[in-house]
Write a protein that holds these residues in place. Structure first.
Motif, mmCIF file in Angstrom:
data_model
loop_
_atom_site.group_PDB
_atom_site.id
_atom_site.type_symbol
_atom_site.label_atom_id
_atom_site.label_comp_id
_atom_site.label_asym_id
_atom_site.label_seq_id
_atom_site.Cartn_x
_atom_site.Cartn_y
_atom_site.Cartn_z
ATOM 1 N N LYS A 19 2.375 -9.386 -7.339
ATOM 2 C CA LYS A 19 2.557 -11.108 -7.760
ATOM 3 C C LYS A 19 1.403 -12.119 -7.274
ATOM 4 N N PHE A 70 -1.288 2.215 -1.502
ATOM 5 C CA PHE A 70 0.279 1.738 -1.919
ATOM 6 C C PHE A 70 0.085 0.561 -2.499
ATOM 7 N N THR A 71 1.516 -0.014 -3.316
ATOM 8 C CA THR A 71 1.554 -1.427 -3.452
ATOM 9 C C THR A 71 2.310 -1.918 -3.348
ATOM 10 N N THR A 72 2.570 -3.005 -3.272
ATOM 11 C CA THR A 72 3.435 -3.947 -2.402
ATOM 12 C C THR A 72 3.964 -5.057 -3.374
ATOM 13 N N PRO A 73 5.430 -5.386 -3.368
ATOM 14 C CA PRO A 73 5.596 -6.388 -4.173
ATOM 15 C C PRO A 73 4.441 -7.465 -4.490
ATOM 16 N N ASP A 74 4.066 -7.961 -3.076
ATOM 17 C CA ASP A 74 3.104 -9.280 -3.228
ATOM 18 C C ASP A 74 1.666 -8.721 -3.728
ATOM 19 N N THR A 89 8.157 -12.823 -1.829
ATOM 20 C CA THR A 89 8.116 -11.348 -1.696
ATOM 21 C C THR A 89 7.697 -11.724 0.135
ATOM 22 N N GLU A 90 7.336 -10.588 0.955
ATOM 23 C CA GLU A 90 7.956 -10.205 2.208
ATOM 24 C C GLU A 90 6.099 -10.781 1.847
ATOM 25 N N TYR A 135 7.684 1.008 0.955
ATOM 26 C CA TYR A 135 7.247 1.498 -0.992
ATOM 27 C C TYR A 135 6.191 2.277 -0.754
ATOM 28 N N ALA A 136 5.200 2.970 0.725
ATOM 29 C CA ALA A 136 4.917 4.106 0.746
ATOM 30 C C ALA A 136 5.999 5.717 0.942
ATOM 31 N N GLN A 146 6.967 -2.133 4.782
ATOM 32 C CA GLN A 146 6.390 -2.897 3.509
ATOM 33 C C GLN A 146 5.880 -0.533 3.452
ATOM 34 N N ASP A 163 5.822 2.475 -6.207
ATOM 35 C CA ASP A 163 6.765 2.919 -5.168
ATOM 36 C C ASP A 163 7.965 2.118 -6.669
#
Lengths: 326, 490
Positions: free
Chosen positions: A286, A279-283, B432-433, B463-464, B459, A232
């Motif tokens: 990090k 999909f990638t997440t901020p996690d 983050t989450e 994000y998707a 999420q 995203d």
């Protein structure tokens, strides 16, 4: 993203990754984070620099990884007298056939363990790093393309600095991740010693228990799937924000370049796939930030004198850089 | 010994300077010294070389006999120092005088004495033996023995250097000498093997080296001995007094007569008997002396070395009175400095108190307002006022209306608000989450599963761009209340 991943593909890819992880776990006890990072690098099509004191299972990890996908495995022990031709290969004149024959060096493999890479002089290091970057070897003017998947796992020892040739920053940048192996916790160490010492002659690393799961071609498929993992805009911005922050952060002499951001996103994609997401997440970002950036960030001498490393700086930075909120 | 006949200047010297004097003495009387040395040493050396086919054995014997030759040298130099220079013949004739005293000890137990040349005069010239010699050596050596030992070390090294130097010189100049062949190797390859192979040439080098160094060694040891005695016995003072006496004697007889008269008059006026000295026999004088010597003042002799201040005393450095103007000025400065110091002290105390109050947590905590959670976090408005009273109900309505994104956002925001406002979970901007989920798992384990499901759905949507199905969102709305509504008890 242009390509979308079907449910079925994602499921199979996730399963394959989980199975590889499980198989490696049969040989390498514990070190799950290290295993995940190395797998992420493989799926992202990058190379890994592993740093750790001797005897923490670096070689075992690489051999187990090679066995999971039935790939070829080669190992070069870097020494001060190792020449570039020892790595890439050379041509020989065969008197019987009156022709030049090319002997391919150990780089013609799928997984290459470059043990103690900082023991070889700069020209040999440069030869290998060029191969890593280009994916091809030039011997006597003829280019030979390496068969993918090709991954280099270089190791170096953080404690012995005498007689070593430190990798220059520009060459460190070629590695997607720099993974640090630390001593295992007590429970893992007990399990490891038990596994190796029980009913076994000598201390030979045993990767017999690791079952080959997929073919090298499947790894290429996995790499293509990783490349299609959705990122995203917010996550991308978050990664870039982190990388940009390293350049102005207090205590950093030189920060990461754009290649750091690219590496971060590539590895975050692979980490997302390993976690079973498309999909990638901020996690993910990090989680991979330390491994992807620690070798691209140079602390100032004052910070180093105080005993802090780039890890300390990056940890502080990650706490402060705002994570994306939608 | 008679100090007035000494041919060298006697004064208290440090040990090293005394050694210098010895070398100077050897150079001064080099003719008699080396004449005696060669007259004795060369025949004996020739005899030894002839007697022992193994040259090394000959050298060993010559080395062992060194004290014998030393004595001849000492005899010569001591005579010369006391103004009776003797020739070779006279010295050799007096062999009974210089050879026997303590020679057995010198060649046996005392052969390896490290201060050999320093203690030699005690045996040879003073003829002390046994415990008397030991005491004498201890008295003389109390401060100088180390110098004597160093002399031995230096001279023996010098001998070896000379020996090897001569060897190297000849080796270089010898046309036949080339690379060391196999013959040059010792038969058994050992250290001693090399010595066993010494030929006439090497033996001659040794004799030359010893002949060069040994007389210097003996005279330097003797000079050290002389210096030590001069210090202990005050020879320099004695010499000065004698010179004074001679000068007086040489002056006119009139002064002597006046002096005699004056002394006689003094005795007469003091009322004592003029026959004072005559009454005392030699015996009583002897008793008197013994009594005096037995008194505590004479019973102990102790030498003490210490530093003492030789500069000006305090009285001498007393400051002179300043003129009135300068006094006033200095007083002004002193007062000013005092005021300045007091101000500095007050400031320091104030700063210390300030920091103390700043870093002491307790009083501040007591007075501090209660924890006030942030109203906004991560760009979300988390103030309770900004949220509807019934978060779950509102979200469900939104979900039913198809506005799933708003519904999920409201749920997520409500949950975060509850965590921050009610449960006081501290969140950083970089969390983050995943970090939030971890914090919830630590603090509210009962709500962790629900929260991670909520975050996961959120999420996937954020994000998707994956639209969740309405049912699962409604389920999340239903389950929200027990975990995060203000009425819920955790």
């Amino acid at each position: 993203m242009t390509m979308t991943i079907s449910e079925e593909t994602l499921k199979r890819a996730t399963e394959a990754a989980a199975a590889m992880r499980a198989q490696i776990g049969r040989a390498v006890v514990g070190q799950t984070e290290v295993v995940d990072q190395v797998l992420a690098a493989l799926f992202a099509g990058g190379h890994v620099l592993i740093e750790g004191v001797p005897g923490l299972g670096k070689t075992l990890l690489v051999r187990a990884l090679a066995r999971t996908f039935g790939g070829r495995f080669a190992r070069i022990q870097f020494t001060p007298d190792l020449m570039p031709a020892d790595v890439t290969g050379h041509t020989l004149y065969d008197q019987r056939s009156a022709q030049f024959t090319t002997r391919r060096g150990p780089v013609f493999t799928n997984l290459l363990l470059a043990d103690e890479i900082n023991r070889a002089p700069a020209k040999t290091q440069a030869a290998l790093l060029e191969v890593m970057q280009e994916g091809q070897v030039t011997i006597e003017g003829t280019s030979h393309t390496l068969e993918p998947p090709f991954m280099v796992l270089a190791t170096q020892n953080p404690i012995e600095q005498e007689g070593t040739y430190a990798l220059p920053e520009a060459q460190l940048d070629r590695f997607l991740l720099k993974v640090k192996i630390d001593y295992p916790p007590e429970s893992e160490e007990i399990a490891m010693v038990k596994q190796v010492a029980d009913s076994q002659v000598g201390e030979k690393l045993n990767v017999e228990s690791v079952a080959p799961l997929i073919q090298p071609e499947a790894v290429l498929t996995l790499q293509r799937v990783v490349a299609a993992v959705r990122v995203d805009a917010q996550v991308l911005e978050y990664a870039v924000r982190i990388v940009r922050a390293t350049r102005t952060w207090n205590g950093v002499a030189s920060g990461a370049g754009p290649r750091g951001g690219i590496a971060l996103i590539r590895s975050a994609r692979a980490a997302a796939l390993i976690a079973g997401r498309d999909f990638t997440t901020p996690d993910d970002v990090k989680r991979m930030a330390l491994a992807a950036l620690r070798h691209r960030v140079t602390p100032t001498p004052e910070i180093e004198i105080e005993g802090h490393s780039s890890d300390t700086l990056l940890k502080g930075l990650l706490e402060k850089v705002p994570a994306p909120r939608v | 010994m008679q100090p007035d006949r000494v041919a060298v200047v006697l004064r208290p010297r440090v040990g090293w300077e005394a050694l210098d004097l010895g070398f100077q003495m050897a150079r001064e009387w080099w003719r008699p010294i080396w004449a005696v040395w060669f007259a004795l040493y060369l025949p004996v050396a020739t005899l030894c070389l002839y007697a022992f086919p193994n040259r090394f054995h000959a050298i060993l014997v010559l080395w062992w006999l060194k004290p014998v030759f030393d004595r001849a040298v000492l005899h010569t130099v001591s005579r010369a120092v006391f103004g009776e220079p003797q020739g070779v013949r006279a010295t050799l004739r007096a062999v009974r005088e210089w050879l026997p005293p303590g020679i057995v000890m010198a060649l046996t137990f005392s052969r390896l004495n490290l201060a050999r040349s320093f203690v030699l005069p005690v045996a040879q010239l003073e003829r002390q033996r046994g415990s008397a010699a030991r005491k004498r050596n201890a008295a003389l050596g109390s401060r100088m023995r180390n110098v004597g030992v160093w002399l031995t070390v230096v001279c023996s090294n010098l001998e070896w250097v000379t020996l090897f130097g001569l060897g190297a010189l000849v080796q270089m100049l010898e046309p036949a000498a080339g690379d060391p062949g196999p013959d040059d190797e010792s038969p058994d390859g050992s250290f001693w093997g090399h010595f066993a192979q010494w030929g006439l040439k090497e033996a001659c080098f040794y004799i030359a080296a010893v002949s060069l160094v040994e007389p210097f060694y003996v005279t330097a040891g003797f000079a050290l001995y002389l210096n030590r005695r001069a210090i202990l016995e005050g020879w320099d003072i004695e010499l000065a007094l004698r010179r004074l006496e001679e000068r007086l004697r040489a002056s006119s007889g009139r002064i002597a007569a006046v002096l005699v008269l004056a002394v006689a008059a003094g005795f007469a006026m003091s009322g004592t008997q003029p026959a004072f000295a005559l009454d005392d026999t030699a015996k009583s004088a002897h008793d008197e002396i013994r009594k005096v010597l037995a008194s505590p003042e004479f019973s102990q002799h102790k030498e003490v070395t210490r530093w003492y201040y030789t500069g000006k005393s305090k009285e001498e450095t007393k400051p002179t009175e300043l003129p009135a103007f300068w006094r006033a000025l200095s007083l002004l400065f002193a007062k000013g400095a005092e005021v300045f110091l007091w101000i500095a002290v007050v400031l320091l105390v104030a700063i210390a108190l300030y920091y103390l109050s700043k870093f002491r947590p307790e009083p501040r905590l007591r007075n501090a307002p209660a924890y006030r959670p942030p109203d906004a976090l991560f760009g979300f408005d988390l103030a309770p006022e900004s949220l509807p009273d019934d978060v779950a109900g509102t979200a469900k309505q939104l979900a039913r209306a198809g506005r799933l994104r708003e519904a999920l956002s409201l749920l997520y925001r409500g949950a975060l608000s509850s965590l921050v406002q009610r449960h006081h979970l501290p969140f950083d901007p970089g969390d983050t989450e995943g970090d939030c989920t971890l914090a919830v798992r630590m603090k509210l384990p009962a709500s962790a599963d629900y929260f991670s499901r909520l975050v996961g759905t959120w999420q996937a949507m954020a994000y998707a761009a994956r639209r969740p199905d309405a049912d699962s969102v409604e389920r999340l709305c239903d389950e929200w209340r027990p975990h995060f509504s203000p009425a819920a008890t955790t």
